[in-house]
Write an enzyme that holds these catalytic residues in place. Structure first.
Site, mmCIF file in Angstrom:
data_model
loop_
_atom_site.group_PDB
_atom_site.id
_atom_site.type_symbol
_atom_site.label_atom_id
_atom_site.label_comp_id
_atom_site.label_asym_id
_atom_site.label_seq_id
_atom_site.Cartn_x
_atom_site.Cartn_y
_atom_site.Cartn_z
ATOM 1 C CB SER A 283 31.573 38.775 38.486
ATOM 2 O OG SER A 283 30.943 39.558 39.497
ATOM 3 C CG ASP A 284 37.201 39.910 42.020
ATOM 4 O OD1 ASP A 284 36.661 40.243 43.095
ATOM 5 O OD2 ASP A 284 38.433 39.732 41.929
ATOM 6 C CE1 TYR A 285 33.192 44.230 47.336
ATOM 7 C CE2 TYR A 285 32.630 45.958 45.795
ATOM 8 C CZ TYR A 285 32.588 45.444 47.063
ATOM 9 O OH TYR A 285 31.947 46.112 48.075
ATOM 10 C CB THR A 286 32.071 46.216 40.532
ATOM 11 O OG1 THR A 286 33.434 46.567 40.742
ATOM 12 C CG2 THR A 286 31.267 46.526 41.776
ATOM 13 C CB SER A 287 34.883 41.776 37.509
ATOM 14 O OG SER A 287 34.077 40.623 37.522
#
Length: 577
Positions: A283-287
């Site tokens: 995932s992207d940052y906290t996505s």
């Protein structure tokens, strides 16, 4: 008994059809390891953290990292650099955990590591795949010398709205060019053998359509037909997959109303079934967590949604770590899905050679030999010179003669802080070469260079505060704008030719840096107008992270050279051309 053995051999042979001997060996190793793993250890492999002692690239920093590593609850770390720090963390994972499974170490190595190259949009302007691949190869050599083995690059999002700040990180608007660059970058990072200790795993991002955010507003929704999707926006991702990219990062935006991080059509039907991708998806940052803001449910719900969709690794949010076990018990996900995600992470570590030697990327002697050497600086200087775009050159004013008096004016003419460009998280602006220094280096004693700042990048203190989030990028002078302008005019009047270096601060583009107005700020416009009135030939050097609207500037200047943000050797490279 013989019949049973024969059937077993036949089944093993059938399962290995289409696999190389290396793949068969890897599958056997990973399968044997997974038989020993508990459910908690498998879920732990899906957890990617950023420690507080790392380089922050987002608003959230992980806690109790060392404790979680010891408990087998971490699959990888990112945002940390330096052999000693990485060695310390890897030592915990490979020596103090039950199964001694090594960690992945990642970083946003976007356009160089310590030796910073031009921003990706600048590199794309060269249309030279050889130098683009070379830049990625050098970045991999430097980053791996510092202990890293995974980069969150290349960013291959097609972008056609220059208001979007992250246009700086990609190849622009053309799917053919973007596809060629995607392949070159993956090859540069990964080479021909991921297990070598100077190659690193690529992560193609942001999957998918992130660059088509409506109105150029970062994180905004994306809505397009499948025809446009397949013809114009998906080709670079597919090219990176075909080039062998080991990992993929999901994007923040929605596709068909479903966030990409939890979109099964995207991560499974398209990526794995249609394109045959065998690596892992992070995932992207906290996505994962941010899907709650899209109305997709609470953290447990969105975590199960992401895993079921085909996401393998949760960056920072720890939704997988804290909720998947409960979701399994409640029948909201399956053991098979957890096992598949864990297997993909373990396979990546196997391909990188980490099970053979967890410390294969850790050699205290390599940084001094490989990072920021004179050869590296020479290479980035040469590459940067190939990325500039000559927009106008009346009366063949350029190249400048190495004689006479040159007035070098502008807020970016002697500014180290903005040479590297956005997303140069491991670069050191203080080591960069500004234009004034470069022109003196190249011009020598035959050229008399007179310098004046002339204007601030912007006179707006509130705007400057927002741009200066990672350090001073817009330095508002203690002198008044009028005082600086008068000094610039006096300097210009003493010269034979005026070179004005203007444009954007490095963090005026990049993530969360969308703009409604893509013209040069008024403070700089006033400077250019005043210098044009002197009657001297005006050469405009424009630094930016996006295409800018230069209508008035084009009319006022004799020559216009667009240099983007050109990296560590910007000043020397600009002077060279």
């Amino acid at each position: 008994m013989k019949k049973f053995i024969l059937i077993s051999v036949m089944l093993l042979s059938l399962s290995a059809i289409g696999q190389t001997p290396k793949e068969v060996k890897m599958n056997a190793f990973v399968s044997n390891l997974m038989k020993k793993m508990t459910l908690d250890e498998k879920i732990g492999q899906l957890n990617l953290l950023i420690p507080g002692w790392g380089i922050p690239t987002g608003a959230v920093v992980s806690t109790d990292v060392e404790k979680k590593i010891k408990e087998g609850k971490v699959g990888g770390l990112f945002g940390i650099t330096g052999v000693e720090k990485i060695k310390q963390a890897q030592k915990i994972a490979s020596e103090q955990t039950r199964l001694k499974i090594p960690l992945l170490f990642g970083l946003d190595v976007i356009h160089g590591y310590k030796t910073t190259f031009p921003i990706p949009l600048g590199l794309s302007s060269s249309w030279d795949m050889n130098i683009i691949e070379q830049s990625a190869r050098i970045a991999a050599i430097e980053a791996t010398a510092d202990g890293l083995n995974w980069t969150f690059s290349p960013m291959v999002d097609i972008a056609r709205d220059p208001r979007w700040g992250r246009i700086a990180e990609g190849a622009g608007e053309d799917p053919y060019l973007g596809s060629q660059i995607a392949k070159a970058m993956v090859k540069g990072y990964q080479g021909n053998d991921l297990s070598k200790n100077n190659t690193m795993m690529a992560c193609v991002k942001h999957f998918a359509l992130y660059g088509a955010a409506e109105a150029g507003r970062d994180y905004n929704t994306t809505d397009m037909s499948r025809i446009r999707m397949y013809n114009e926006y998906l080709p670079p991702y597919k090219a990176a997959i075909e080039a062998g990219a080991g990992s993929v990062m999901s994007s923040f935006n929605e596709i068909d109303g479903v966030p990409a991080t939890g979109n099964k059509w995207l991560l499974t039907d398209l990526l794995r079934k249609q394109w045959g991708f065998k690596g892992f998806v992070v995932s992207d940052y906290t996505s994962v967590n941010e899907m709650t803001n899209h109305g997709m449910g609470d953290l447990q719900t969105v975590s199960a949604l992401a895993l079921n969709a085909g996401l393998d690794m949760d960056m920072v949010g720890e939704g997988f770590l804290t909720t998947l076990k409960k979701s399994l018990q409640e029948g909201k996900t399956t053991q098979k899905q957890i096992d598949e995600a864990c297997r993909r992470i373990l396979e990546a570590k196997y391909k990188l050679g980490l099970f053979d030697d967890p410390f294969r990327y850790i050699d205290e002697t390599k940084p001094a030999k490989e990072i920021l050497t004179a050869q590296r600086r020479a290479e980035t200087r040469e590459i940067a010179a190939h990325t500039f775009v000559l927009l106008k050159n009346n009366n063949q004013v350029l190249p400048l003669k190495k004689s006479g008096i040159i007035a070098l004016i502008g807020p970016l003419a002697n500014d180290k802080n903005n040479m590297l460009g956005t997303w140069a998280v491991s670069g050191n602006p203080e080591l960069s070469v500004p234009v004034l220094e470069g022109m003196k280096n190249v011009g020598g004693s035959a050229v008399n260079i007179l310098y004046a700042k002339g204007a601030n990048l912007s006179d707006d203190t509130l705007f400057a505060k927002k741009v200066n989030v990672f350090g001073t990028r817009i330095d508002i002078d203690k002198r008044s704008p009028e005082e600086m302008l008068n000094e610039a005019i006096e300097t210009a009047n003493k010269s034979d030719i005026v070179v004005v270096v203007v444009g954007e601060a490095s963090e005026m583009s990049g993530e969360a840096a969308s703009l409604t107005d893509i013209k040069i700020p008024d403070s700089q416009k006033k400077l250019i107008r005043a210098l044009a009135k002197t009657g001297k030939p005006v050469v405009l050097v424009v630094m930016s992270g996006r295409p800018l609207a230069l209508t008035e500037e084009n009319d006022l200047a004799s020559s216009v050279l667009l240099t983007w943000h050109a990296g560590l050797e910007a000043g020397n490279a600009i002077a060279d051309v």
